[in-house]
Design an enzyme around this catalytic site. Structure first.
Site, PDB file in Angstrom:
ATOM      1  N   HIS A  90       2.261   4.567  -5.011  1.00 37.87           N
ATOM      2  CA  HIS A  90       2.837   5.707  -5.729  1.00 37.87           C
ATOM      3  C   HIS A  90       3.008   5.307  -7.194  1.00 37.87           C
ATOM      4  CE1 HIS A  90       6.469   3.349  -5.404  1.00 37.87           C
ATOM      5  NE2 HIS A  90       6.405   3.373  -4.077  1.00 37.87           N
ATOM      6  N   GLY A 110       5.432   4.245  -8.825  1.00 36.38           N
ATOM      7  CA  GLY A 110       6.157   2.981  -9.027  1.00 36.38           C
ATOM      8  C   GLY A 110       5.190   1.805  -9.003  1.00 36.38           C
ATOM      9  N   HIS A 111       4.310   1.781  -8.002  1.00 39.74           N
ATOM     10  CA  HIS A 111       3.285   0.729  -7.933  1.00 39.74           C
ATOM     11  C   HIS A 111       2.394   0.783  -9.179  1.00 39.74           C
ATOM     12  CE1 HIS A 111       3.934   1.362  -3.444  1.00 39.74           C
ATOM     13  NE2 HIS A 111       4.161   0.071  -3.574  1.00 39.74           N
ATOM     14  N   LYS A 158      13.319  -2.377  -8.233  1.00 35.32           N
ATOM     15  CA  LYS A 158      13.877  -1.535  -7.168  1.00 35.32           C
ATOM     16  C   LYS A 158      14.292  -2.390  -5.976  1.00 35.32           C
ATOM     17  CE  LYS A 158      12.921   1.644  -3.614  1.00 35.32           C
ATOM     18  NZ  LYS A 158      12.366   0.995  -2.442  1.00 35.32           N
ATOM     19  N   ASP A 159      13.435  -3.360  -5.640  1.00 33.60           N
ATOM     20  CA  ASP A 159      13.752  -4.289  -4.551  1.00 33.60           C
ATOM     21  C   ASP A 159      14.409  -5.525  -5.186  1.00 33.60           C
ATOM     22  OD1 ASP A 159      12.320  -2.965  -2.112  1.00 33.60           O
ATOM     23  OD2 ASP A 159      10.943  -2.802  -3.789  1.00 33.60           O
ATOM     24  N   GLY A 180       0.806  -1.219   0.000  1.00 33.38           N
ATOM     25  CA  GLY A 180       0.000   0.000   0.000  1.00 33.38           C
ATOM     26  C   GLY A 180       0.836   1.263   0.000  1.00 33.38           C
ATOM     27  N   ALA A 181       0.199   2.407   0.355  1.00 27.13           N
ATOM     28  CA  ALA A 181       0.807   3.727   0.184  1.00 27.13           C
ATOM     29  C   ALA A 181       1.291   3.830  -1.261  1.00 27.13           C
ATOM     30  CB  ALA A 181       1.940   3.978   1.188  1.00 27.13           C
ATOM     31  N   SER A 199       7.366   4.066  -0.664  1.00 27.20           N
ATOM     32  CA  SER A 199       6.319   4.461   0.284  1.00 27.20           C
ATOM     33  C   SER A 199       6.936   5.120   1.520  1.00 27.20           C
ATOM     34  CB  SER A 199       5.510   3.239   0.713  1.00 27.20           C
ATOM     35  OG  SER A 199       4.972   2.607  -0.419  1.00 27.20           O
ATOM     36  N   GLN A 242      14.730  -8.768  -3.274  1.00 27.01           N
ATOM     37  CA  GLN A 242      13.410  -9.377  -3.097  1.00 27.01           C
ATOM     38  C   GLN A 242      12.981 -10.104  -4.372  1.00 27.01           C
ATOM     39  OE1 GLN A 242       9.973  -7.358  -1.145  1.00 27.01           O
ATOM     40  NE2 GLN A 242       9.313  -6.923  -3.208  1.00 27.01           N
TER      41      GLN A 242
HETATM   42  P1  AMP Z   1       5.990  -2.310  -1.515  1.00 25.86           P
HETATM   43  O1  AMP Z   1       4.607  -1.783  -1.420  1.00 25.86           O
HETATM   44  O2  AMP Z   1       7.054  -1.326  -1.156  1.00 25.86           O
HETATM   45  O3  AMP Z   1       6.143  -3.648  -0.827  1.00 25.86           O
HETATM   46  O4  AMP Z   1       6.232  -2.608  -3.052  1.00 25.86           O
HETATM   47  C1  AMP Z   1       5.330  -3.371  -3.794  1.00 25.86           C
HETATM   48  C2  AMP Z   1       5.934  -3.637  -5.146  1.00 25.86           C
HETATM   49  O5  AMP Z   1       6.200  -2.400  -5.799  1.00 25.86           O
HETATM   50  C3  AMP Z   1       7.284  -4.382  -5.056  1.00 25.86           C
HETATM   51  O6  AMP Z   1       7.368  -5.339  -6.098  1.00 25.86           O
HETATM   52  C4  AMP Z   1       8.277  -3.266  -5.229  1.00 25.86           C
HETATM   53  O7  AMP Z   1       9.512  -3.698  -5.766  1.00 25.86           O
HETATM   54  C5  AMP Z   1       7.547  -2.369  -6.208  1.00 25.86           C
HETATM   55  N1  AMP Z   1       8.067  -1.001  -6.142  1.00 25.86           N
HETATM   56  C6  AMP Z   1       8.238  -0.232  -5.039  1.00 25.86           C
HETATM   57  N2  AMP Z   1       8.817   0.950  -5.369  1.00 25.86           N
HETATM   58  C7  AMP Z   1       9.005   0.917  -6.711  1.00 25.86           C
HETATM   59  C8  AMP Z   1       9.569   1.825  -7.650  1.00 25.86           C
HETATM   60  N3  AMP Z   1      10.054   3.016  -7.286  1.00 25.86           N
HETATM   61  N4  AMP Z   1       9.607   1.472  -8.955  1.00 25.86           N
HETATM   62  C9  AMP Z   1       9.121   0.262  -9.354  1.00 25.86           C
HETATM   63  N5  AMP Z   1       8.579  -0.648  -8.515  1.00 25.86           N
HETATM   64  C10 AMP Z   1       8.536  -0.324  -7.210  1.00 25.86           C
END
Ligand code: AMP
Length: 284
Positions: free
Chosen positions: A31, A33-34, A149-150, A28-29, A186, A153
């Protein structure tokens, strides 16, 4: 779009789902990227398929209670983003729904998680692999989308899928950045203004590594200096690893390996990560 929070509701929704099911796991949160992941999911699912977004701040992947507590949870904004970006199903469970009180089974990853973030975040990648496998099973997805980015992971998820014969195709998407180069996260909203203003230096410094002509040791020294110069950032790690197995490389040797220069930086309580892929010619 439907929003469900119980496992049986998700199962029912997925029983009615058409076409290719594509999952985007998030905490969540949301942006931009998501959003890029959701757009890729929509493309993969096609007009007939089903895009599922999970929004779950997974407690078992946090190593610090204060970080879990402070993680932003703007539920209404997140649902509005999903609503306007072609998502079919949002799965938003509570921790109690996801984990039985006496749950005792996890997916353990023992190689790729030894270095980088795994070194300072004990159990983090086991928590990530466990929740993703559960989300794959609950959604019945054929495809799951993750961000590069991760990087660690994504590598751990790909390894899990390979090792456990999980019938899910994993797709990685490039990192989305703010205009000043800071990788979207986030956690960025939790940065103090002076830290937010300083943080673009992380990617600037990594990009200087790409153009570096001298020794690798001197390059690492330079990048470290650039990131720490204002005295606001504290580096957790700055490491050159083999991009295939994430093992640290001996930077005094020449190598033809595909390399990753990865960094984790603390600004007060907020920890940010970023990386660049290094061409092998850089090592000397
Ligand atoms: P998170 O909510 O941070 O767990 O991220 C959820 C998914 O979004 C994961 O697969 C992250 O790698 C991806 N993600 C987070 N930030 C970015 C970003 N800046 N650009 C691309 N994917 C992202």
């Amino acid at each position: 779009m439907i929003t469900v929070s119980e496992k049986h509701e998700l199962k029912r929704a997925m029983a009615d789902a058409h076409g290719r099911v594509v999952l985007v796991p998030t905490m969540g949160a949301l942006h931009a990227g998501h959003l890029s992941l959701i757009q890729r999911a929509r493309m993969e699912a096609g007009t007939d398929g089903t895009v599922v977004v999970s929004i779950f701040v997974n407690p078992i992947q946090f190593d610090r209670a204060d970080d879990l507590e402070a993680y932003p949870r703007p539920v209404h904004d997140d649902l509005a983003v999903c609503m306007t970006s072609g998502v079919d199903v949002v799965f938003m469970p509570t921790a109690e729904v996801m984990y039985a009180e006496n749950h005792s089974t996890v997916v353990g990853e023992s190689a790729l998680s030894r270095h980088l973030c795994g070194e300072s975040r004990a159990g983090h990648f086991d928590g990530v692999c466990t929740v993703c496998l559960k989300l794959f099973l609950l959604s019945g997805c054929e495809v799951a989308i993750f961000g590069e980015k991760d990087f660690q992971q994504l590598a751990a998820i790909r390894r899990m899928v390979r090792d456990l014969d999980v019938p899910v195709e994993i797709i990685g998407c490039p990192t989305s950045r703010e205009e000043d180069g800071l990788a979207m996260s986030s956690r960025n909203v939790r940065l103090k203004p002076e830290h937010r203003a300083d943080a673009p230096r992380i990617y600037r410094a990594l990009r200087e590594a790409l153009a570096w002509r001298g020794s690798t040791a001197a390059m690492l020294e330079h990048v470290r200096g650039e990131i720490e110069t204002s005295g606001l950032a504290r580096i957790d790690y700055l490491t050159c690893v083999d991009a295939q197995n994430l093992e640290p490389v001996d930077t005094s040797l020449t190598t033809t390996k595909d390399l990753l220069l990865a960094v984790a930086v603390h600004y007060g309580p907020v920890r940010l990560i970023d990386h660049v892929r290094l061409p092998p010619r850089l090592l000397s």
